[in-house]
Structure formats: structure tokens, C-alpha cells
Enzyme design. Structure first.
Site, PDB file in Angstrom:
ATOM      1  N   GLY A  17      -8.481  -8.267  -1.896  1.00  0.00           N
ATOM      2  CA  GLY A  17      -8.668  -9.250  -0.829  1.00  0.00           C
ATOM      3  C   GLY A  17      -8.092 -10.602  -1.164  1.00  0.00           C
ATOM      4  N   ARG A  75       0.832  -1.222   0.000  1.00  0.00           N
ATOM      5  CA  ARG A  75       0.000   0.000   0.000  1.00  0.00           C
ATOM      6  C   ARG A  75       0.859   1.262   0.000  1.00  0.00           C
ATOM      7  NH1 ARG A  75      -4.705  -2.278   3.992  1.00  0.00           N
ATOM      8  NH2 ARG A  75      -5.969  -3.122   2.325  1.00  0.00           N
ATOM      9  N   GLY A  92     -13.326  -3.901  -0.704  1.00  0.00           N
ATOM     10  CA  GLY A  92     -14.692  -3.394  -0.522  1.00  0.00           C
ATOM     11  C   GLY A  92     -15.064  -2.348  -1.558  1.00  0.00           C
ATOM     12  N   LYS A 133     -19.156 -16.528   1.436  1.00  0.00           N
ATOM     13  CA  LYS A 133     -20.586 -16.280   1.626  1.00  0.00           C
ATOM     14  C   LYS A 133     -21.267 -15.689   0.406  1.00  0.00           C
ATOM     15  CE  LYS A 133     -20.718 -15.017   6.482  1.00  0.00           C
ATOM     16  NZ  LYS A 133     -20.851 -13.724   7.181  1.00  0.00           N
TER      17      LYS A 133
HETATM   18  P1  AMP Z   1     -14.424 -14.093   0.999  1.00  0.00           P
HETATM   19  O1  AMP Z   1     -13.771 -13.245   2.056  1.00  0.00           O
HETATM   20  O2  AMP Z   1     -15.905 -14.137   1.080  1.00  0.00           O
HETATM   21  O3  AMP Z   1     -13.895 -13.792  -0.382  1.00  0.00           O
HETATM   22  O4  AMP Z   1     -14.008 -15.577   1.349  1.00  0.00           O
HETATM   23  C1  AMP Z   1     -12.692 -16.020   1.282  1.00  0.00           C
HETATM   24  C2  AMP Z   1     -12.550 -17.207   2.174  1.00  0.00           C
HETATM   25  O5  AMP Z   1     -13.475 -18.183   1.802  1.00  0.00           O
HETATM   26  C3  AMP Z   1     -11.182 -17.826   2.102  1.00  0.00           C
HETATM   27  O6  AMP Z   1     -10.545 -17.669   3.333  1.00  0.00           O
HETATM   28  C4  AMP Z   1     -11.476 -19.294   1.802  1.00  0.00           C
HETATM   29  O7  AMP Z   1     -10.716 -20.171   2.586  1.00  0.00           O
HETATM   30  C5  AMP Z   1     -12.948 -19.418   2.153  1.00  0.00           C
HETATM   31  N1  AMP Z   1     -13.590 -20.510   1.386  1.00  0.00           N
HETATM   32  C6  AMP Z   1     -13.559 -20.707   0.058  1.00  0.00           C
HETATM   33  N2  AMP Z   1     -14.224 -21.821  -0.262  1.00  0.00           N
HETATM   34  C7  AMP Z   1     -14.675 -22.359   0.882  1.00  0.00           C
HETATM   35  C8  AMP Z   1     -15.419 -23.532   1.184  1.00  0.00           C
HETATM   36  N3  AMP Z   1     -15.820 -24.352   0.234  1.00  0.00           N
HETATM   37  N4  AMP Z   1     -15.713 -23.768   2.473  1.00  0.00           N
HETATM   38  C9  AMP Z   1     -15.302 -22.914   3.434  1.00  0.00           C
HETATM   39  N5  AMP Z   1     -14.598 -21.797   3.203  1.00  0.00           N
HETATM   40  C10 AMP Z   1     -14.285 -21.521   1.950  1.00  0.00           C
END
Ligand code: AMP
Length: 404
Positions: free
Chosen positions: A362, A36, A385, A206
């Protein structure tokens, strides 16, 4: 033309530059990733080379959410002093520091600044007025400079005092920094001028975090690929047995409605047909391949499977514009990193054949860096974000304030 440092004469002027020095620190307050700070250097150098001086302002962490037990600020932890030495070193110019961002001492420090000199103000978030977007606070900050430059893309989606509200006090003397300008140009290429076929690859934990972006992309993208933990909410909604996989039980209807909306909008929504499942959420878990409609009880989907990988990669390789946000599995664990790696490879291949690829901030940015693909894609965004909100179709206050 976009307002950038190229459109302003900085000679003899003091530029007040909002940067994002919110860097990760280890327990002894050493910087573990200085990207950054590096990202802000071109803007700072340009102002200095143009005969100006620079007052830098930033936030670091969330000091007001993490007060000490006695209710006081944890200055030792959240001071921007931690960034002074590295910034001086990278810039090749000594950076002065003042332990406040408003108040007499701070204003004195900026008022005596000479051309070619750089001053860093203390953490803006030591004041609650920063995140509240308080205009009296913004007006005080504005006294530090003749010109306002916003180069903090990571906070562009926040209407904070230093990122948006302050711009009104510089009606004719404001611009984007080079990082902000580059982020916006790259995002626009995908959002407004995507060459078809345009494929969006969405992953991560999610679905609730990605609903708005998926909805907004349905009218724009030819293909939306869904991977990662959020895919299982779709299979559950379609009546599948997903074992112990991640699910958002209150989002089943929503998942079905996204499938319907995609159909109605002539957008191909691709879900992973199979998964690498594990018997526990651990790096040494036992693994199997399973069809996503019939995962056995006690097993959980932790990566996309080989069939899904093949299909996703084929679609990606045939695309001319690719937006990627979110990993295909738990890429932090080697056993569940293959899907994410394969997608990164396919995006690199498509890019080599002339496609334009934008990687969201991210975890996807971390993944392309981890797998060594950062140089093989068109652009890796620094703003998680902010980029998501841009693709949700929202106006970013930090951007709007400069354009106004
Ligand atoms: P996000 O912050 O929503 O982009 O989520 C990223 C995180 O989702 C990472 O740390 C991954 O380890 C987790 N992730 C990806 N696929 C899965 C899965 N099938 N089950 C649980 N966690 C997951």
C-alpha cells in the site's frame, strides 16, 4: 520444504494459476502500473519451461459492487481483456483469452491448450460465487487444470473460491507460486526469526486499522514507532491539545490501553514529540512546528516534526530488523513528505549496515518507490491487507489451503 513450482513436474500438464492481475487502469483502460503482472511472470515462465501449459485466473476490481444503472455487469470496464496485450508482451508468449471463467466455451478453450500455451480466463468476480467461496463454483474452476498454483498474495487473506476453497480439489497437486513463496519467507523472517533489536514502524491515517497488528507486535518487537495521522489519537488520549488534527474520538481508551500494554510487555512505544502542522489540508498550506501536546486550535498535524524525526531515525538506524507499514505524514504533499522520506532513508541506511527491512504494501510501498528507496530495502511486499493480517497473527486462508 515449502511447496513451490520447483517441487512439481509440469511436463504435459495444465497448471491452473491464480494470479493477482488486479492492476490500476486509467479512463481509457490502459494499465498505469504493471508490477502485479510482472510479479507473476517467474511462476508462469517456470511452468512453460517445464513443458506445461498455463490457465490464468484473476479478479479485477469489484464488478458486482459497481453494476451499470440497468443492473447489468459493466463488462467493458472490468474485463481482464485489458491485461492481455501487456501480459503477452512481458511474457513473450501470446496470451489467449476467453470471455468466461466457467461454462462450455471456457472449458473448451482450456482443454485444447498445448504445452507452452497460455490462456487467461475472464474476471472471476463476474460471479458472486467467487467472493462467497462457493465450493461448487470452485469445483468447476478446478476442471481447468491438473495442478493448482496460487500466486495471488494480495488476496491470500480472503477465503474466496479461487484463492482457498479450490485447493481441496488438488490434494496432491498444489503449490505456492514464487511470489507467494517469497512474500511468506520474508514475512516469516520478521514474525518468527527477527534479529534484535526489532523495530516496527507504524503510520497511516487511522489507529483503528492498526490496532490488532500493534497488539500482536507488542510481544515481539523491541520498539514500536507510531507516526502519521494515528499518532494524534494517542496525544488526545493523554490529554493533549491536538487542534484540528485527525482523531478517532472513540479510540481514546484503546490508545491508552496500548500504551499500558506496551509498558507491561517491555516494548518501547515511541510517539512523535512534535509535528509539522498546517493551517489547512492543502499542498500550499502555511506550516509551523508544534509540540504534539499543544497544537494550536485550527492547526493540524500533517507530518512528524524534526525532533520526532531525529529520534525515530536514531532508533531505526540501531535496529537489526525493521517492519514498516504506513507513512509518517501526508507524503503525497511535498511540504509534509519529509518525515516519511527521512524514515525511508534511515531504513535504507540500516539495511546497508546489515539490518533486514520489510516494507508493507500500500502506501509505504508507494512511498519507498516515490523516494527511490525500493532497491535499498530488503523486501517490498505486494500485499497490503494480506501482510497486515499476517502480522495480526491471523491464518491466511489462501496460505492454509496450500499447506493442508
Ligand atoms: P493508511 O491507508 O492508513 O496507511 O493511511 C495512509 C494515508 O494516511 C496517506 O494517504 C496519508 O496521506 C495519510 N496521512 C498520514 N499522516 C496523516 C496526517 N497526519 N493527517 C492526515 N492524513 C495523514
Amino acid at each position: 520444504m515449502m511447496r513451490t513450482p520447483d517441487t512439481i513436474n509440469f511436463s504435459g500438464k495444465r497448471a491452473l494459476v491464480r494470479v493477482d492481475f488486479n492492476v490500476p487502469l486509467d479512463k481509457s483502460f490502459s494499465i498505469t502500473d504493471d508490477s502485479r503482472i510482472r510479479a507473476a511472470l517467474p511462476t508462469i515462465k517456470k511452468i512453460l519451461a517445464g513443458g506445461g501449459s498455463v490457465v490464468l485466473m484473476s479478479h479485477l476490481g469489484r464488478p458486482l459492487k459497481k453494476l451499470k444503472e440497468d443492473g447489468s455487469l459493466d463488462v467493458q470496464k472490468f474485463t481482464l481483456m485489458h491485461t492481455v496485450a501487456r501480459t503477452s508482451e512481458l511474457l513473450g508468449v501470446p496470451v489467449q483469452f476467453v470471455d468466461d471463467c466457467i461454462g462450455e466455451k471456457a472449458f473448451h478453450a482450456s482443454s485444447v491448450l498445448k504445452a507452452g500455451e497460455v490462456l487467461l480466463l475472464e474476471n472471476l468476480r463476474f460471479y458472486k460465487e467467487e467472493e462467497k467461496g462457493d465450493s461448487a463454483f470452485a469445483e468447476k474452476l478446478a476442471q481447468h487444470g491438473h495442478t493448482y498454483v496460487n500466486d495471488a498474495f494480495g488476496t491470500a487473506h480472503r477465503a474466496h473460491a479461487s484463492t482457498a476453497i479450490i485447493a481441496q480439489f488438488f490434494p496432491n497437486d498444489k503449490c505456492f507460486g514464487y511470489l507467494m513463496a517469497a512474500e511468506l519467507e520474508n514475512a516469516k523472517k520478521v514474525m518468527d526469526n527477527a534479529v534484535r533489536p526489532f523495530t516496527a514502524v507504524m503510520g497511516g491515517a487511522k489507529v483503528s486499522d492498526k490496532i490488532l497488528i500493534i497488539e500482536n507486535l507488542i510481544g515481539r518487537a523491541d520498539n514500536i514507532i507510531i507516526g502519521g495521522g494515528m499518532a494524534y489519537t494517542f496525544f488526545k488520549a493523554m490529554g493533549g491539545n491536538i487542534g484540528n488534527s485527525l482523531v478517532e474520538a472513540d479510540k481514546l481508551d484503546l490508545a491508552l490501553s496500548l500504551i499500558e500494554k506496551a509498558k507491561a510487555g517491555n516494548c518501547r512505544l515511541l510517539l512523535p514529540v512534535d509535528s509539522v502542522v498546517g493551517d489547512k489540508f492543502e499542498k500550499d498550506a502555511a506550516t509551523e512546528i508544534a509540540d504534539n501536546m499543544s497544537i494550536s486550535d485550527a492547526w493540524m498535524g500533517l507530518d512528524i516534526g524534526p525532533k520526532a524525526q531525529e529520534e525515530f531515525c536514531r532508533v531505526i538506524r540501531d535496529s537489526k530488523t525493521i517492519l514498516w507499514n504506513g507513512p509518517m505524514g501526508v507524503f503525497e504533499m511535498e511540504k509534509f513528505a519529509n518525515g516519511t522520506r527521512a524514515v525511508a532513508q534511515a531504513i535504507a541506511d540500516a539495511t546497508a549496515s546489515g539490518a533486514y527491512s520489510l516494507i508493507g504494501g500500500g502506501d509505504s510501498a508507494a512511498a519507498v518507490n516515490q523516494f527511490g528507496f525500493a532497491e535499498k530495502v530488503s523486501y517490498v511486499s505486494t500485499g497490503g491487507g494480506a501482510l497486515l493480517e499476517y502480522f495480526e497473527g491471523k491464518e491466511l486462508p489462501g496460505v492454509a489451503a496450500i499447506l493442508r
